[in-house]
Design a protein around this motif. Structure first.
Motif, PDB file in Angstrom:
ATOM      1  N   GLY A  40       0.982  -1.040  -0.190  1.00 57.68           N
ATOM      2  CA  GLY A  40       0.022   0.045  -0.077  1.00 57.68           C
ATOM      3  C   GLY A  40       0.797   1.131  -0.012  1.00 57.68           C
ATOM      4  N   ASP A  41       1.783   1.369   0.851  1.00 55.46           N
ATOM      5  CA  ASP A  41       2.766   2.328   0.716  1.00 55.46           C
ATOM      6  C   ASP A  41       3.485   2.603  -0.693  1.00 55.46           C
ATOM      7  N   LEU A  86       1.001   3.775  -3.029  1.00 56.75           N
ATOM      8  CA  LEU A  86       0.729   5.294  -2.760  1.00 56.75           C
ATOM      9  C   LEU A  86       1.862   6.271  -3.366  1.00 56.75           C
ATOM     10  N   ALA A 120      -3.472   6.071  -5.557  1.00 57.85           N
ATOM     11  CA  ALA A 120      -4.026   6.127  -4.120  1.00 57.85           C
ATOM     12  C   ALA A 120      -5.135   5.198  -3.859  1.00 57.85           C
ATOM     13  N   LYS A 121      -5.992   5.093  -4.648  1.00 53.60           N
ATOM     14  CA  LYS A 121      -7.176   4.177  -4.443  1.00 53.60           C
ATOM     15  C   LYS A 121      -6.697   2.709  -4.385  1.00 53.60           C
ATOM     16  N   ALA A 127      -3.774   1.897  -3.274  1.00 53.64           N
ATOM     17  CA  ALA A 127      -3.017   1.835  -1.838  1.00 53.64           C
ATOM     18  C   ALA A 127      -4.098   1.760  -0.752  1.00 53.64           C
ATOM     19  N   LEU A 128      -5.092   2.360  -0.739  1.00 52.27           N
ATOM     20  CA  LEU A 128      -6.216   2.384   0.362  1.00 52.27           C
ATOM     21  C   LEU A 128      -6.571   0.883   0.305  1.00 52.27           C
ATOM     22  N   LEU A 176      -0.695   5.831   6.883  1.00 52.30           N
ATOM     23  CA  LEU A 176      -0.754   5.761   5.382  1.00 52.30           C
ATOM     24  C   LEU A 176      -2.238   5.768   4.920  1.00 52.30           C
ATOM     25  N   CYS A 177      -3.214   5.306   5.257  1.00 52.86           N
ATOM     26  CA  CYS A 177      -4.583   5.353   4.984  1.00 52.86           C
ATOM     27  C   CYS A 177      -4.968   6.931   5.112  1.00 52.86           C
ATOM     28  N   ARG A 231      -3.404   9.555   4.483  1.00 52.73           N
ATOM     29  CA  ARG A 231      -2.849  10.100   3.307  1.00 52.73           C
ATOM     30  C   ARG A 231      -3.237   9.492   1.922  1.00 52.73           C
ATOM     31  N   ALA A 232      -3.498   8.269   1.866  1.00 54.57           N
ATOM     32  CA  ALA A 232      -4.282   7.517   0.569  1.00 54.57           C
ATOM     33  C   ALA A 232      -5.481   8.113   0.305  1.00 54.57           C
ATOM     34  N   ALA A 261      -6.792  10.135  -2.688  1.00 59.74           N
ATOM     35  CA  ALA A 261      -7.931   9.674  -3.543  1.00 59.74           C
ATOM     36  C   ALA A 261      -9.153  10.617  -3.500  1.00 59.74           C
TER      37      ALA A 261
END
Lengths: 162, 531
Positions: free
Chosen positions: B453-454, B457, B462-463, B465-466, B485-486, B488-489, B493
Motif C-alpha cells: 500500500g505504501d 501510494l 491512491a485508491k 493503496a487504500l 498511510l490510509c 494520506r491515501a 484519492a
C-alpha cells in the motif's frame, strides 16, 4: 543436479517452523534428528543403496505422511533405480504437499527429460520461474538441463553432412 | 460412543476434592482453581490438583515433577501417571506432540499406573484416555495420534457428564485437531462452546480461560477470546505462560494498552525467574511493538534499553529474535529510515533473526536513496535464504523470501522501475499471506501488504493503496503506520471524509504518545484542526 542434490543433503543449519512442531520455538527442524529411520535413509542415500533408502523412507512415511522432503527423497531413490513411474508419483506428491518445493520441481523436470518428455519438463520450469522471481539454482539447473537435452536432440536429429 | 454409560462421581469423593480446591492458591503461588477428585491419599490431593493446574497452564517441566512428587508421596496414586503422560504430550495445539523419548517415558508412566491399579473406574478411564495417544506411537502420524486422543477424551467426557475436568480436557484435545485448511474453525468453535459453559461455572479455572484463548486464536474469531484473555493472567499470575499468553489475543485485535500491561508483568516475572532469558525478551518485544503502535516512543526506547541489560542463556532463538526485532521496529515503525540503514546485526544470531536486521537496513538504504547499500543488504538476505533452504527450514526460508522480494521491490522503485517494483512487492504480500505469522513475533517487521500500500501510494495509485492498506488491517489491525498511510491515501484519492476518519483514529491511538511527535501525527492533528 549434483549441486541441487548436494544442497538437498546439506546438514541443517538453524531455524524453526511454526505449527508443525511440538515446540514452536525449536531451533532444529531436521527430521533426521528426530527420526532414526529417516536418518538411516539418508545414510543409505549417501551409500547409493537405493533399496535400503526406500525401505527406511517408507517406514518414516507412516509417521510423517506430510513431509514433502521425504517424498522428494523417495522420488530421487526410485529415479536412481530407473523406476520412473514411482519417481513421478513421489515427486508429484512432494509438490502436492509443498507446491513451492524448488527441488522437487527441478528433479521431476529432469526426470521427464530422462523419459524424453520435454514438454512436461518445461511445465516445471515455468513453475520454477513463478516461484523464483529473483532467480534460484533449481531454475538455472533445470533450464540448463533442458537446453542440453534439446541441443543433444538437435544433434541426433540433424541431417548428416555428406 | 452411544453405548457408553454415564457415571456419576461419588458425592463424598467430590466433596473431598472441593475441600482442597482452593489450596492451589495458597503457599506455593497462584495457579488458579482446579477440582479433580481422586482416590489418592488425601494428603497428596492439594499437590495433585496443583499439578493439574500446572498442566492446564502448559508448565511442562514443573508439572511433570509435581506429578512425580505426588506419586513418590503416595505410591498408590496411579492417576499421577496420567498426569505425567499428559504433560509429555507437550503442547497439544502446536502440532508435533511428544518426542520419541518423551513417548517412551510416557508409556512407562502409563504402564506403571496400570501396574499400580487405580482404585476407581473413572481414574482407569483417564489413564486409558491418555494411553490412546501413545498407542502404537512409532507407527502413527501425529494427526492420527491427536485424533485418537480427541476421540478417547470425547468418550470420557460422555461417560462422565458431571466431571468438568473431562469436559475441559476434551475441549482442549478437540481444539488440537483443528485443521489450518478449515476456515470455518469448526473444531475450535466446538471446543469454545464447551468451554464457554465451563467458564460460567468456573471463572477462575486456569484451563478454561487458557483454552478459550487458544480456541479463538484465529484472526476472524480472535475478538471472542478477549474476555478470557483479560481473565487468564489474573487467574494464574504465577504461571509464566498465563502472564504472556493473553497478549497473543491482544495483539491480534490491536488492544495495545492491555498488551503492554500483561507483557510488563510477564517480563518482570521472567526476569526474576532464573537464567532463561527468552521469556523476558519475548515479552519485551511484544511490549515494544505495542508501545510503537501507541506512539509511546520513549517507553519503547526505555524498554529496549532496559531489557538489553539482561544477560543469560537463550536456549532457543527467542532472545536473539526479540533483540533484532525490537531494534529494527524502533527505526522502521517511526519511519526513521536513516536509523534503519545504520542498524547492526546481533552477534551470534541465526540466519532468520539476522535477516530482520538486513531487511531493515535494506529498506532504510533504499528509502534514503542509497541503492548500492540496499543491494548489498539484499545480497546478505540472499545468503541467509539459501542457508535456510539448504537446512530444509521451509517456514523461515519463506519469511526471508518475503523480505527479499519486498526489498527487491523497493530497490526497483528506487531505479524508477515501477512495474517491476509493484510486481515484486505484490508477490511478497501474497506469499506472506500464505505463511502464518510465527508465535515468536507480535508481527512481521512491517506487514508486506502494508508495504505494498505504501508503494502504491508512492507510485500515485491512491485508491489501490487504500485497498491494500485496508486489506492489511484484517490481519494486522490498529497499526499506527497503517492509519497514517490510509489517511494520506484517502486524501490523495479525494475521499476527505475517510481521510478525516483515519486521522481521527491516528490521533486517538497516539493520545498517550511520548517522545518527539511523529510527522504523521503532526500532520493528522493539523489536518483535523483545519476541518
Amino acid at each position: 543436479m549434483t549441486r541441487g542434490f548436494a544442497a538437498l543433503l546439506i546438514a541443517w543449519a538453524l531455524g524453526a517452523t511454526p505449527v508443525a512442531h511440538a515446540d514452536p520455538y525449536e531451533v532444529e527442524p531436521d527430521l533426521a534428528k528426530r527420526d532414526a529411520d529417516y536418518a538411516a535413509a539418508k545414510a543409505a542415500i549417501d551409500r547409493r543403496d537405493w533399496q535400503q533408502a526406500i525401505a527406511s523412507l517408507e517406514k518414516t512415511a507412516v509417521r510423517e505422511p506430510e513431509s514433502a522432503d521425504l517424498q522428494n527423497l523417495l522420488g530421487y531413490s526410485y529415479r536412481n533405480l530407473g523406476q520412473y513411474p514411482l519417481a513421478f508419483k513421489h515427486y508429484n506428491e512432494a509438490i502436492r504437499l509443498e507446491p513451492r518445493h524448488r527441488g522437487a520441481h527441478e528433479y521431476i523436470g529432469e526426470t521427464y527429460l530422462l523419459v524424453g518428455d520435454v514438454e512436461n519438463a518445461r511445465k516445471h520450469l515455468a513453475a520454477l520461474k513463478d516461484i523464483c522471481l529473483l532467480g534460484c539454482d533449481e531454475l538455472r539447473d533445470l533450464e540448463a538441463a533442458i537446453a542440453s537435452y534439446e541441443s543433444a536432440r538437435a544433434t541426433t536429429t540433424a541431417p548428416k553432412s555428406k | 460412543m452411544n453405548r457408553l454409560v454415564a457415571i456419576v462421581i461419588p458425592p463424598a469423593l467430590l466433596a473431598a476434592a472441593l475441600a482442597f480446591a482452593h489450596d492451589t492458591e495458597e503457599g506455593k503461588g497462584r495457579l488458579g482453581k482446579v477440582t479433580f477428585p481422586t482416590s489418592c491419599d488425601p494428603k497428596v490431593q492439594p499437590d495433585f490438583e496443583r499439578a493439574v493446574a500446572m498442566l492446564h497452564s502448559f508448565w511442562y517441566s514443573e508439572g511433570e515433577k509435581a506429578f512425580r512428587d505426588v506419586l513418590a508421596a503416595d505410591p498408590g496414586c496411579a492417576i499421577a501417571g496420567w498426569g505425567v503422560a499428559s504433560l509429555l504430550m507437550s503442547n497439544p495445539l502446536a502440532g508435533q506432540g511428544a518426542s520419541p523419548k518423551g513417548a517412551e517415558q510416557a508409556q512407562a508412566a502409563i504402564d506403571e499406573a496400570r501396574r499400580i491399579g487405580a482404585k476407581t473406574q473413572r481414574e482407569r478411564d483417564y489413564i486409558d484416555a491418555v494411553a490412546a495417544y501413545y498407542d502404537d506411537f512409532a507407527n502413527k502420524p501425529e494427526k492420527a495420534r491427536q485424533l485418537a486422543r480427541a476421540q478417547a477424551y470425547e468418550k470420557l467426557a460422555a461417560r462422565y457428564p458431571d466431571d468438568d475436568e473431562a469436559q475441559i480436557f476434551f475441549a482442549l484435545y478437540n481444539a488440537g485437531t483443528q485443521s489450518q485448511a478449515d476456515q470455518t474453525y469448526s473444531a475450535y468453535l466446538r471446543s469454545a462452546a464447551i468451554l464457554e459453559k465451563e467458564f460460567e461455572k468456573y471463572p477462575d479455572h486456569p484451563g478454561v480461560a487458557h483454552y478459550l484463548i487458544h480456541s479463538y486464536d484465529a484472526p476472524p474469531i480472535a475478538e471472542k477470546g478477549l474476555v478470557a484473555a483479560r481473565r487468564y493472567a489474573g487467574i494464574a499470575p504465577d504461571a509464566p505462560h498465563a502472564l504472556h499468553m493473553p497478549s497473543h489475543i491482544f495483539t491480534r485485535v490491536g488492544a495495545w494498552e492491555e498488551s503492554v500491561a500483561t507483557n510488563a508483568r510477564s517480563a518482570e516475572v521472567a526476569r526474576k525467574g532464573g537464567t532463561d532469558i527468552d521469556e523476558a525478551y519475548h515479552a519485551s518485544d511484544y511490549m515494544v511493538y505495542a508501545y510503537l503502535q501507541l506512539a509511546r516512543d520513549d517507553d519503547a526506547r526505555r524498554t529496549i534499553d532496559d531489557i538489553r541489560t539482561v544477560g543469560g542463556q537463550s536456549p532457543r532463538f527467542v532472545a536473539p529474535y526479540a533483540t533484532a526485532s525490537m531494534m529494527a521496529r524502533y527505526a522502521v515503525e517511526r519511519g526513521d529510515w536513516k536509523a534503519a540503514a545504520a542498524l547492526q546485526p546481533v552477534a551470534e544470531s541465526y540466519p532468520f533473526t539476522n535477516a530482520i536486521t538486513y531487511f531493515a537496513r535494506g529498506l532504510g538504504s533504499a528509502r534514503t536513496g542509497d541503492l548500492a547499500a540496499a543491494r548489498a543488504n539484499a545480497a546478505e538476505l540472499e545468503k541467509m535464504h539459501a542457508s535456510l533452504l539448504a537446512a530444509k527450514n521451509t517456514y523461515w526460508a519463506t519469511e526471508v523470501e518475503v523480505q527479499r522480494l519486498a526489498l527487491a521491490g523497493w530497490i526497483a522503485l528506487g531505479e524508477s522501475n515501477n512495474a517491476e517494483a509493484l510486481k515484486l512487492m505484490r508477490a511478497a504480500a501474497d506469499l506472506e499471506d500464505r505463511n502464518e505469522k510465527h508465535i515468536v513475533t507480535p508481527g512481521r517487521l512491517l506487514p508486506a501488504r502494508e508495504l505494498l500500500g505504501d508503494m502504491l501510494l508512492q507510485t500515485g495509485d491512491a485508491k489501490g493503496a487504500l485497498r491494500e492498506l485496508e486489506a492489511s488491517q484484517k490481519r494486522e489491525p490498529n497499526r499506527f503506520r497503517n492509519y497514517a498511510l490510509c489517511a494520506r491515501a484517502a486524501e490523495a484519492a479525494g475521499d476527505h471524509e475517510k481521510a478525516r476518519q483515519y486521522s481521527t483514529r491516528l490521533v486517538d491511538l497516539a493520545k498517550g504518545g511520548n517522545g518527539p511527535a511523529r510527522p504523521e501525527l503532526v500532520q493528522a492533528r493539523a489536518s483535523l484542526a483545519q476541518k
